[in-house]
Design a protein around this motif. Structure first.
Motif, PDB file in Angstrom:
ATOM      1  N   GLY A 179       0.815  -1.218   0.000  1.00 21.66           N
ATOM      2  CA  GLY A 179       0.000   0.000   0.000  1.00 21.66           C
ATOM      3  C   GLY A 179       0.842   1.258   0.000  1.00 21.66           C
ATOM      4  O   GLY A 179       0.400   2.316  -0.450  1.00 21.66           O
ATOM      5  N   GLN A 180       2.076   1.160   0.511  1.00 20.57           N
ATOM      6  CA  GLN A 180       2.989   2.302   0.514  1.00 20.57           C
ATOM      7  C   GLN A 180       3.303   2.779  -0.901  1.00 20.57           C
ATOM      8  O   GLN A 180       3.669   3.930  -1.109  1.00 20.57           O
ATOM      9  CB  GLN A 180       4.298   1.925   1.212  1.00 20.57           C
ATOM     10  N   PHE A 181       3.163   1.867  -1.864  1.00 23.12           N
ATOM     11  CA  PHE A 181       3.466   2.176  -3.260  1.00 23.12           C
ATOM     12  C   PHE A 181       2.199   2.388  -4.084  1.00 23.12           C
ATOM     13  O   PHE A 181       2.252   2.451  -5.311  1.00 23.12           O
ATOM     14  CB  PHE A 181       4.281   1.039  -3.875  1.00 23.12           C
ATOM     15  N   GLY A 182       1.046   2.477  -3.410  1.00 22.76           N
ATOM     16  CA  GLY A 182      -0.217   2.647  -4.122  1.00 22.76           C
ATOM     17  C   GLY A 182      -0.710   1.374  -4.773  1.00 22.76           C
ATOM     18  O   GLY A 182      -1.556   1.403  -5.670  1.00 22.76           O
ATOM     19  N   PHE A 183      -0.157   0.233  -4.323  1.00 24.05           N
ATOM     20  CA  PHE A 183      -0.521  -1.059  -4.904  1.00 24.05           C
ATOM     21  C   PHE A 183      -1.609  -1.686  -4.044  1.00 24.05           C
ATOM     22  O   PHE A 183      -1.400  -1.987  -2.875  1.00 24.05           O
ATOM     23  CB  PHE A 183       0.711  -1.967  -4.933  1.00 24.05           C
ATOM     24  N   GLY A 184      -2.799  -1.890  -4.618  1.00 27.63           N
ATOM     25  CA  GLY A 184      -3.899  -2.473  -3.860  1.00 27.63           C
ATOM     26  C   GLY A 184      -5.103  -2.670  -4.752  1.00 27.63           C
ATOM     27  O   GLY A 184      -5.030  -2.485  -5.970  1.00 27.63           O
ATOM     28  N   GLY A 185      -6.226  -3.048  -4.151  1.00 30.50           N
ATOM     29  CA  GLY A 185      -7.445  -3.192  -4.920  1.00 30.50           C
ATOM     30  C   GLY A 185      -7.311  -4.178  -6.048  1.00 30.50           C
ATOM     31  O   GLY A 185      -7.003  -5.353  -5.843  1.00 30.50           O
ATOM     32  N   GLN A 186      -7.527  -3.718  -7.283  1.00 28.78           N
ATOM     33  CA  GLN A 186      -7.481  -4.587  -8.446  1.00 28.78           C
ATOM     34  C   GLN A 186      -6.092  -5.174  -8.664  1.00 28.78           C
ATOM     35  O   GLN A 186      -5.963  -6.336  -9.069  1.00 28.78           O
ATOM     36  CB  GLN A 186      -7.918  -3.816  -9.694  1.00 28.78           C
ATOM     37  N   PHE A 216      18.682  12.869   7.726  1.00 31.11           N
ATOM     38  CA  PHE A 216      19.065  11.762   6.854  1.00 31.11           C
ATOM     39  C   PHE A 216      17.879  11.339   6.003  1.00 31.11           C
ATOM     40  O   PHE A 216      16.717  11.609   6.328  1.00 31.11           O
ATOM     41  CB  PHE A 216      19.567  10.566   7.675  1.00 31.11           C
ATOM     42  N   SER A 217      18.200  10.681   4.908  1.00 29.13           N
ATOM     43  CA  SER A 217      17.181  10.198   3.979  1.00 29.13           C
ATOM     44  C   SER A 217      16.655   8.828   4.424  1.00 29.13           C
ATOM     45  O   SER A 217      17.430   7.938   4.765  1.00 29.13           O
ATOM     46  CB  SER A 217      17.787  10.086   2.572  1.00 29.13           C
ATOM     47  N   MET A 218      15.351   8.674   4.419  1.00 28.06           N
ATOM     48  CA  MET A 218      14.733   7.389   4.732  1.00 28.06           C
ATOM     49  C   MET A 218      15.217   6.319   3.754  1.00 28.06           C
ATOM     50  O   MET A 218      15.540   5.192   4.152  1.00 28.06           O
ATOM     51  CB  MET A 218      13.214   7.515   4.661  1.00 28.06           C
ATOM     52  N   ALA A 219      15.276   6.643   2.489  1.00 24.93           N
ATOM     53  CA  ALA A 219      15.710   5.688   1.466  1.00 24.93           C
ATOM     54  C   ALA A 219      17.143   5.241   1.718  1.00 24.93           C
ATOM     55  O   ALA A 219      17.470   4.052   1.571  1.00 24.93           O
ATOM     56  CB  ALA A 219      15.590   6.313   0.083  1.00 24.93           C
ATOM     57  N   ARG A 220      18.001   6.179   2.112  1.00 22.34           N
ATOM     58  CA  ARG A 220      19.405   5.827   2.334  1.00 22.34           C
ATOM     59  C   ARG A 220      19.547   4.906   3.545  1.00 22.34           C
ATOM     60  O   ARG A 220      20.356   3.969   3.522  1.00 22.34           O
ATOM     61  CB  ARG A 220      20.231   7.096   2.540  1.00 22.34           C
ATOM     62  N   LEU A 221      18.780   5.155   4.599  1.00 20.99           N
ATOM     63  CA  LEU A 221      18.826   4.298   5.782  1.00 20.99           C
ATOM     64  C   LEU A 221      18.368   2.882   5.432  1.00 20.99           C
ATOM     65  O   LEU A 221      19.013   1.899   5.813  1.00 20.99           O
ATOM     66  CB  LEU A 221      17.941   4.879   6.886  1.00 20.99           C
ATOM     67  N   ALA A 280      15.131  -8.179   7.130  1.00 25.64           N
ATOM     68  CA  ALA A 280      13.790  -7.867   6.648  1.00 25.64           C
ATOM     69  C   ALA A 280      13.836  -7.292   5.233  1.00 25.64           C
ATOM     70  O   ALA A 280      14.896  -6.909   4.722  1.00 25.64           O
ATOM     71  CB  ALA A 280      13.114  -6.871   7.584  1.00 25.64           C
ATOM     72  N   CYS A 281      12.659  -7.215   4.607  1.00 24.48           N
ATOM     73  CA  CYS A 281      12.537  -6.581   3.294  1.00 24.48           C
ATOM     74  C   CYS A 281      12.447  -5.063   3.465  1.00 24.48           C
ATOM     75  O   CYS A 281      12.163  -4.558   4.557  1.00 24.48           O
ATOM     76  CB  CYS A 281      11.312  -7.108   2.547  1.00 24.48           C
ATOM     77  N   ASP A 282      12.681  -4.321   2.399  1.00 25.51           N
ATOM     78  CA  ASP A 282      12.718  -2.864   2.473  1.00 25.51           C
ATOM     79  C   ASP A 282      11.385  -2.276   2.936  1.00 25.51           C
ATOM     80  O   ASP A 282      11.345  -1.333   3.734  1.00 25.51           O
ATOM     81  CB  ASP A 282      13.124  -2.264   1.123  1.00 25.51           C
ATOM     82  N   GLU A 285       7.273  12.056  -4.497  1.00 29.86           N
ATOM     83  CA  GLU A 285       6.527  10.996  -5.164  1.00 29.86           C
ATOM     84  C   GLU A 285       6.951   9.598  -4.740  1.00 29.86           C
ATOM     85  O   GLU A 285       6.287   8.627  -5.086  1.00 29.86           O
ATOM     86  CB  GLU A 285       6.683  11.146  -6.688  1.00 29.86           C
ATOM     87  N   HIS A 286       8.059   9.484  -4.006  1.00 35.78           N
ATOM     88  CA  HIS A 286       8.527   8.157  -3.592  1.00 35.78           C
ATOM     89  C   HIS A 286       8.180   7.920  -2.130  1.00 35.78           C
ATOM     90  O   HIS A 286       8.353   8.807  -1.289  1.00 35.78           O
ATOM     91  CB  HIS A 286      10.044   8.033  -3.776  1.00 35.78           C
ATOM     92  N   PRO A 287       7.686   6.722  -1.780  1.00 37.07           N
ATOM     93  CA  PRO A 287       7.302   6.451  -0.393  1.00 37.07           C
ATOM     94  C   PRO A 287       8.466   6.485   0.587  1.00 37.07           C
ATOM     95  O   PRO A 287       8.258   6.593   1.794  1.00 37.07           O
ATOM     96  CB  PRO A 287       6.681   5.048  -0.460  1.00 37.07           C
ATOM     97  N   TYR A 288       9.710   6.361   0.073  1.00 39.16           N
ATOM     98  CA  TYR A 288      10.871   6.442   0.948  1.00 39.16           C
ATOM     99  C   TYR A 288      11.573   7.796   0.809  1.00 39.16           C
ATOM    100  O   TYR A 288      12.739   7.940   1.162  1.00 39.16           O
ATOM    101  CB  TYR A 288      11.885   5.339   0.614  1.00 39.16           C
ATOM    102  N   GLY A 289      10.860   8.802   0.330  1.00 43.65           N
ATOM    103  CA  GLY A 289      11.474  10.085   0.016  1.00 43.65           C
ATOM    104  C   GLY A 289      11.588  11.042   1.181  1.00 43.65           C
ATOM    105  O   GLY A 289      12.060  12.171   0.997  1.00 43.65           O
ATOM    106  N   SER A 290      11.173  10.661   2.361  1.00 40.47           N
ATOM    107  CA  SER A 290      11.198  11.565   3.524  1.00 40.47           C
ATOM    108  C   SER A 290      12.613  11.832   4.025  1.00 40.47           C
ATOM    109  O   SER A 290      13.487  10.965   3.972  1.00 40.47           O
ATOM    110  CB  SER A 290      10.371  10.990   4.670  1.00 40.47           C
ATOM    111  N   ILE A 291      12.812  13.054   4.519  1.00 38.34           N
ATOM    112  CA  ILE A 291      14.030  13.412   5.242  1.00 38.34           C
ATOM    113  C   ILE A 291      13.671  13.395   6.718  1.00 38.34           C
ATOM    114  O   ILE A 291      12.697  14.020   7.148  1.00 38.34           O
ATOM    115  CB  ILE A 291      14.549  14.798   4.838  1.00 38.34           C
TER     116      ILE A 291
END
Length: 285
Positions: free
Chosen positions: A85-92, A231-236, A248-250, A275-281
């Protein structure tokens, strides 16, 4: 031979390898397609693994979430909804995934019925090991010839990270590749049934054993590697994936980081990529 994996990306890779050099074009994981095909072919020859056959995926992220209710039950659906769901993947999209999963499961049972040889590809990640136990629980009295093969070697050779010769020399932390005896399959069955009974929110590879653990099990790793300052969430997440390939998985790390934000342990101070779910600082509170 029927190949078994536990991830859609791994299934796509196997199908691409089977298709040959012309079929590898367009896969972002690799560089030169013909060179990748030649390396994989050489590795398979060196390891005595023959050619890649038809591939099925019997689920993914089996180390996360409830197990009761079956591979396509409400528990598994809720787990994937949380992770994807973090990537907008759901429903259909989710329904299409489970339709494909059911088709692969039918093909797997057909292989059992017709006593086809089956090869299970795993690495040291807990999701793949859960998959190995799950598949073993279905195969223990099948009478099929069952083998296990090292997925990580194939992936790294396919990606150009390792030469075939270097891949052959690398140790494999799970077990020796090769045919699995009925006693081993029986062990997988018993261990999988125990994990189903425990029905924990998470499973992890701890000291050479697959164990049920609480959902905050990996939080100590997150805290250990929290940088000072922003720090960047994606980098961590990338750092954790690199350091702990058997962890664990990302998307699970991302969920736990968001939990730490909810609990005011971390603060969101900006966005590197909106636009990226891991884009937070982030920074420590």
């Amino acid at each position: 031979m029927l190949e078994v994996v536990f991830g859609d990306s791994e299934k796509g890779m196997m199908q691409t390898i089977k298709a040959g050099p012309g079929g590898i074009c367009g896969i972002g994981l690799i560089g030169e397609s013909e060179m990748a095909a030649q390396k994989v072919e050489e590795l398979l020859k060196i390891e005595g693994m023959g050619e890649i056959g038809e591939t099925v995926c019997l689920g993914q992220y089996l180390d996360v979430g409830a197990l009761k209710g079956g591979y396509d039950g409400a528990g598994r659906r809720e787990t994937l909804r949380r992770l994807w769901g973090q990537f907008g993947f759901g429903g259909q999209d989710l329904e299409l995934y489970f339709k494909s999963l059911r088709n692969d499961m039918q093909r797997f049972h057909s292989a059992i019925e017709h006593k086809e040889p089956i090869r299970i590809w795993v690495n040291g990640a807990p999701g793949a090991l859960c998959g190995l136990f799950f598949a073993g629980s279905l195969l223990w009295d099948s009478g099929c010839q069952v083998a296990v093969a090292p997925l990580s070697k194939l992936v790294r050779c396919f990606a150009g990270e390792l030469s075939p010769k270097r891949a052959q020399e690398e140790s494999w932390p799970v077990a020796q590749p090769g045919e699995i005896c009925s006693a081993q399959l029986r062990f997988f069955l018993e261990r999988w049934r125990a994990l189903e009974r425990e029905n924990a929110p998470l499973r992890a590879w701890v000291n050479g054993e697959l164990l049920s653990v609480p959902e905050d099990f990996y939080d100590f790793l997150l805290r250990r590697h929290l940088p000072e300052g922003e720090f960047s969430m994606a980098r961590l997440i990338g750092e954790l994936m690199k350091r702990y390939p058997e962890g664990a998985c990302d998307s699970w790390y991302a969920l736990r980081i968001r939990k730490m934000v909810e609990q005011k342990e971390l603060l969101i101070v900006g966005k590197a990529d909106s636009e990226h779910p891991y884009g937070s600082i982030l920074k420590k509170a």
